[in-house]
Enzyme design. Structure first.
Site, PDB file in Angstrom:
ATOM      1  N   GLY A  26       0.856  -1.252   0.167  1.00 58.76           N
ATOM      2  CA  GLY A  26      -0.064   0.189   0.207  1.00 58.76           C
ATOM      3  C   GLY A  26       0.838   1.236  -0.151  1.00 58.76           C
ATOM      4  N   TYR A  27       1.907   1.201   0.999  1.00 59.99           N
ATOM      5  CA  TYR A  27       2.646   2.589   0.891  1.00 59.99           C
ATOM      6  C   TYR A  27       3.391   2.651  -0.376  1.00 59.99           C
ATOM      7  CZ  TYR A  27       5.957   5.895   2.455  1.00 59.99           C
ATOM      8  OH  TYR A  27       6.886   7.044   2.651  1.00 59.99           O
ATOM      9  N   ASP A  80      -2.262  -5.422  -0.526  1.00 61.17           N
ATOM     10  CA  ASP A  80      -2.923  -4.553   0.525  1.00 61.17           C
ATOM     11  C   ASP A  80      -4.048  -3.905   0.231  1.00 61.17           C
ATOM     12  OD1 ASP A  80      -3.115  -2.515   2.797  1.00 61.17           O
ATOM     13  OD2 ASP A  80      -1.053  -2.108   2.674  1.00 61.17           O
ATOM     14  N   CYS A 135      -0.359   5.292   7.920  1.00 60.82           N
ATOM     15  CA  CYS A 135       0.447   3.905   7.460  1.00 60.82           C
ATOM     16  C   CYS A 135       0.870   3.016   8.483  1.00 60.82           C
ATOM     17  CB  CYS A 135       1.756   4.539   6.928  1.00 60.82           C
ATOM     18  SG  CYS A 135       2.884   3.208   5.799  1.00 60.82           S
ATOM     19  N   GLY A 136       0.583   1.663   8.220  1.00 64.33           N
ATOM     20  CA  GLY A 136       1.058   0.780   9.225  1.00 64.33           C
ATOM     21  C   GLY A 136       2.233   0.761   9.720  1.00 64.33           C
ATOM     22  N   HIS A 137       3.426   1.482   9.344  1.00 66.71           N
ATOM     23  CA  HIS A 137       4.914   1.414   9.911  1.00 66.71           C
ATOM     24  C   HIS A 137       5.242   2.920  10.366  1.00 66.71           C
ATOM     25  CE1 HIS A 137       6.443   2.818   5.977  1.00 66.71           C
ATOM     26  NE2 HIS A 137       5.621   1.722   5.522  1.00 66.71           N
TER      27      HIS A 137
END
Length: 125
Positions: free
Chosen positions: A34-35, A73, A110-112
Site C-alpha cells: 500500500g505504501y 494490501d 501507514c502501518g509502519h
C-alpha cells in the site's frame, strides 16, 4: 503455496517495473504494498489518501502483469463492514490471490508509522 508449510518471501511491488524486476528474480509470490503503491502514484505517504477505486485499478494492472500470485494490501477495507466485503470481492475480481487488511482506528495511518492505533481485541477472561 500455503500448503507447503514454508515461509513465503514476497517482495513488495508497487508498479509494473518493480513487478517485472521481482519476476526476473523469481519469487513464488508478490506483495502489492500500500505504501509503495500510494507513494509511486501520488508521491505521498500512505495516509488514507488513495481510495478503493485507485487501489483496485492498481490490483487489476499488476495482476495482469504478474506471473505469480499477487497478495494485495487492502488497507482497512475503505470503510465499515459492507465496504470491507466490497473491497475483498473487488480485489478478488481484479485478480488478487490474497488480501491483507488492517484493523486500525480512524483516521488511519501507514502501518509502519508512529502513532497508528489498531482496534483492540476483546479480552476473554
Amino acid at each position: 503455496l500455503i500448503g507447503k508449510g514454508e515461509l513465503l518471501v514476497c517482495p513488495g511491488v508497487y508498479d509494473g517495473i518493480s513487478l517485472r524486476i521481482a519476476q526476473k528474480v523469481g519469487f513464488d509470490a508478490h506483495y502489492m504494498t500500500g505504501y509503495g503503491t500510494v507513494a509511486s502514484h501520488l508521491g505521498l505517504p500512505d495516509a488514507g489518501l488513495a481510495g478503493y477505486g485507485e487501489m483496485v485499478d492498481r490490483v487489476r494492472t499488476l495482476s495482469r502483469i504478474s506471473t505469480a500470485p499477487l497478495i494485495c494490501d487492502g488497507d482497512t477495507g475503505y470503510g465499515g463492514l459492507l465496504n470491507v466485503a466490497h473491497t475483498v470481492e473487488g480485489y478478488e475480481a481484479a485478480g488478487a490471490a490474497a488480501i491483507q487488511l488492517e484493523d486500525q482506528e480512524f483516521p488511519k495511518k501507514c502501518g509502519h508509522t508512529p502513532g497508528r492505533r489498531a482496534v483492540p481485541l476483546p479480552c476473554s477472561q
